[in-house]
Design an enzyme around this catalytic site. Structure first.
Site, mmCIF file in Angstrom:
data_model
loop_
_atom_site.group_PDB
_atom_site.id
_atom_site.type_symbol
_atom_site.label_atom_id
_atom_site.label_comp_id
_atom_site.label_asym_id
_atom_site.label_seq_id
_atom_site.Cartn_x
_atom_site.Cartn_y
_atom_site.Cartn_z
ATOM 1 N N ARG A 33 -12.789 -12.233 -17.930
ATOM 2 C CA ARG A 33 -11.863 -12.529 -16.813
ATOM 3 C C ARG A 33 -10.775 -11.457 -16.719
ATOM 4 O O ARG A 33 -10.364 -11.077 -15.628
ATOM 5 C CB ARG A 33 -11.280 -13.938 -16.975
ATOM 6 C CG ARG A 33 -12.391 -14.958 -16.774
ATOM 7 C CD ARG A 33 -12.021 -16.411 -16.780
ATOM 8 N NE ARG A 33 -13.264 -17.173 -16.770
ATOM 9 C CZ ARG A 33 -13.422 -18.432 -17.165
ATOM 10 N NH1 ARG A 33 -12.372 -19.114 -17.583
ATOM 11 N NH2 ARG A 33 -14.604 -19.012 -17.132
ATOM 12 N N GLU A 177 -18.000 -33.176 -23.460
ATOM 13 C CA GLU A 177 -18.205 -32.424 -22.214
ATOM 14 C C GLU A 177 -19.663 -32.017 -22.034
ATOM 15 O O GLU A 177 -20.078 -30.960 -22.512
ATOM 16 C CB GLU A 177 -17.307 -31.173 -22.197
ATOM 17 C CG GLU A 177 -17.457 -30.366 -20.908
ATOM 18 C CD GLU A 177 -16.603 -29.103 -20.857
ATOM 19 O OE1 GLU A 177 -16.032 -28.709 -21.891
ATOM 20 O OE2 GLU A 177 -16.512 -28.515 -19.770
ATOM 21 N N LYS A 219 -15.545 -35.522 -20.266
ATOM 22 C CA LYS A 219 -15.228 -34.397 -19.367
ATOM 23 C C LYS A 219 -16.502 -34.019 -18.625
ATOM 24 O O LYS A 219 -17.285 -33.192 -19.100
ATOM 25 C CB LYS A 219 -14.682 -33.222 -20.189
ATOM 26 C CG LYS A 219 -14.398 -31.976 -19.383
ATOM 27 C CD LYS A 219 -13.474 -31.035 -20.138
ATOM 28 C CE LYS A 219 -13.339 -29.709 -19.423
ATOM 29 N NZ LYS A 219 -12.225 -28.908 -19.904
ATOM 30 N N SER A 261 -13.723 -27.980 -13.774
ATOM 31 C CA SER A 261 -13.803 -27.471 -12.395
ATOM 32 C C SER A 261 -15.081 -26.677 -12.164
ATOM 33 O O SER A 261 -15.558 -26.615 -11.024
ATOM 34 C CB SER A 261 -12.557 -26.664 -12.021
ATOM 35 O OG SER A 261 -12.339 -25.579 -12.882
ATOM 36 N N GLY A 262 -15.615 -26.028 -13.178
ATOM 37 C CA GLY A 262 -16.965 -25.470 -13.120
ATOM 38 C C GLY A 262 -17.168 -24.275 -12.209
ATOM 39 O O GLY A 262 -18.303 -23.941 -11.902
ATOM 40 N N GLY A 263 -16.074 -23.659 -11.730
ATOM 41 C CA GLY A 263 -16.239 -22.502 -10.847
ATOM 42 C C GLY A 263 -15.959 -22.825 -9.385
ATOM 43 O O GLY A 263 -16.091 -21.958 -8.523
ATOM 44 N N ARG A 294 -10.345 -22.776 -14.937
ATOM 45 C CA ARG A 294 -10.213 -21.838 -13.815
ATOM 46 C C ARG A 294 -9.424 -22.416 -12.646
ATOM 47 O O ARG A 294 -8.634 -21.716 -12.025
ATOM 48 C CB ARG A 294 -11.607 -21.393 -13.349
ATOM 49 C CG ARG A 294 -12.217 -20.345 -14.249
ATOM 50 C CD ARG A 294 -13.701 -20.233 -14.044
ATOM 51 N NE ARG A 294 -14.423 -21.397 -14.559
ATOM 52 C CZ ARG A 294 -15.749 -21.535 -14.517
ATOM 53 N NH1 ARG A 294 -16.486 -20.583 -13.971
ATOM 54 N NH2 ARG A 294 -16.333 -22.604 -15.019
#
Ligand code: 13P
Length: 343
Positions: A33, A177, A219, A261-263, A294
């Protein structure tokens, strides 16, 4: 195992419409990132960035817990105060990612199982000594042609449950998760089918391994069509598909649900969480909260760019995203709040 303490910590993590901030990117993920923004990929830059996050004024008003990475839990502010102490003083409960990453699964091309059970009891004891009160383990499941396999779902569920049992033995609240990934051209119905199967399998294993549901958090992913699918559903359709799936597969005793949020973009993640709370707040047996990485951090990271001069505006943006998600838990998030940030 101190049952009451686990129950108290788990409920504190979803109390007061707050949610979790995942800041537990592994070094390779954090570096990736940083690289995209031209930020140096060094331990010092990672430390500077994490100091920016944990010292954000008022963050404790909307964030209940922060998930750290092994490198980060050992780091300090410039003035020598440990990040764990900074978070605790801000009213934020420190947590720690304890899995060792998702690795290729033997005999299963395109699938992964998460490693890290070996030596986990000893690592958990060390993290407890450092002040961690909860932990996270992420499993990843891909949707594709004949994927996921039953064996991938079961292997990951088994590891998640064994991790969770070890956490509770150590006095740490486990965040479980199992992430069904967004990559692919599958429909929302297929995502719902796979997510339900993954959750049912995970909860069966959690039962078999004697995990106390009142002392854990789930999660999950939201139920969405794949990123490459030509149809993308409305906010209400996503909310409906997601909570319907959870109501079928997640026992009411679970202390809370905190989505990844996964992107998704930061704004979409807030808007979808908001739609869930508008529709289901009074019907769902558990809190519908957030545990975003993210979707809370990305806009702030893009402002920071590794520059000391940008720390304050980046912190304001981070706080804004955290507040937007707290509003989404109340079903009060809207475009005007997003734009003006008037709280
Ligand atoms: P994202 O919100 O960026 O998906 O990250 C959540 C997380 O902690 C993944 O393990």
């Amino acid at each position: 195992m101190n049952t009451q303490e686990l129950v108290d910590t788990a409920s504190a993590l979803v109390a007061d419409d707050k949610g979790l901030l995942a800041m537990d990117e592994s070094n390779p993920t954090c570096n990736k990132r940083f690289a995209r923004l031209g930020i140096p990929q060094t331990e010092e830059a990672r430390r500077d960035y994490r100091e920016l996050i944990v010292t954000t004024p008022e963050l404790g008003e909307c964030i209940s817990g922060a998930i750290l990475y092994d490198e980060t839990i050992r780091q300090q502010k410039q003035d020598g105060t440990s990040f764990v102490s900074v978070l605790t003083a801000a009213g934020i409960i420190p947590g720690i990612k304890v899995d060792a990453g998702a690795k290729d699964m033997a005999g299963h091309p395109g699938e992964k199982t998460t490693e890290g059970l070996d030596g986990l009891r000893e690592r958990l004891a060390e993290y407890v000594g450092m002040g961690a009160r909860f932990a996270k383990w992420r499993a990843v499941i891909s949707i594709g042609d004949r994927l996921p396999s039953r064996s991938c779902i079961e292997a990951n569920a088994h590891a998640l449950a064994r991790y969770a049992a070890l956490c509770q033995e150590a006095g740490l609240v486990p965040i479980v998760e199992p992430e069904v990934l967004m990559a692919g051209d599958h429909t929302i119905a297929r995502c719902g089918e796979v997510t339900e199967q993954v959750l049912r399998t995970a909860f069966h294993q959690l039962y078999v391994q004697r995990v106390m549901l009142e002392g854990m958090l789930l999660k999950p992913n939201m139920v969405l069509s794949g990123l490459a699918c030509s149809t993308q559903e409305s906010l209400d359709e996503v909310a409906d598909a997601t909570v319907t799936c959870l109501l079928r597969a997640v026992p009411a005793a679970v202390a809370g649900i905190a989505f990844l949020s996964g992107g998704q973009s930061a704004e979409l993640a807030s808007a979808r969480l908001n739609a869930m709370n508008v529709q289901f707040h009074s019907r769902a047996p558990w809190a519908l909260a957030f545990s975003f990485a993210r979707a809370i951090q990305q806009p702030a990271l893009e402002i920071w760019q590794g520059q000391e001069a940008n720390v304050k505006p980046a912190q304001q943006t981070l706080l804004h995203r955290a507040r937007c998600n707290q509003a989404a838990r109340r079903g009060e998030y809207n475009a005007a709040l997003e734009r003006t940030g008037t709280w």
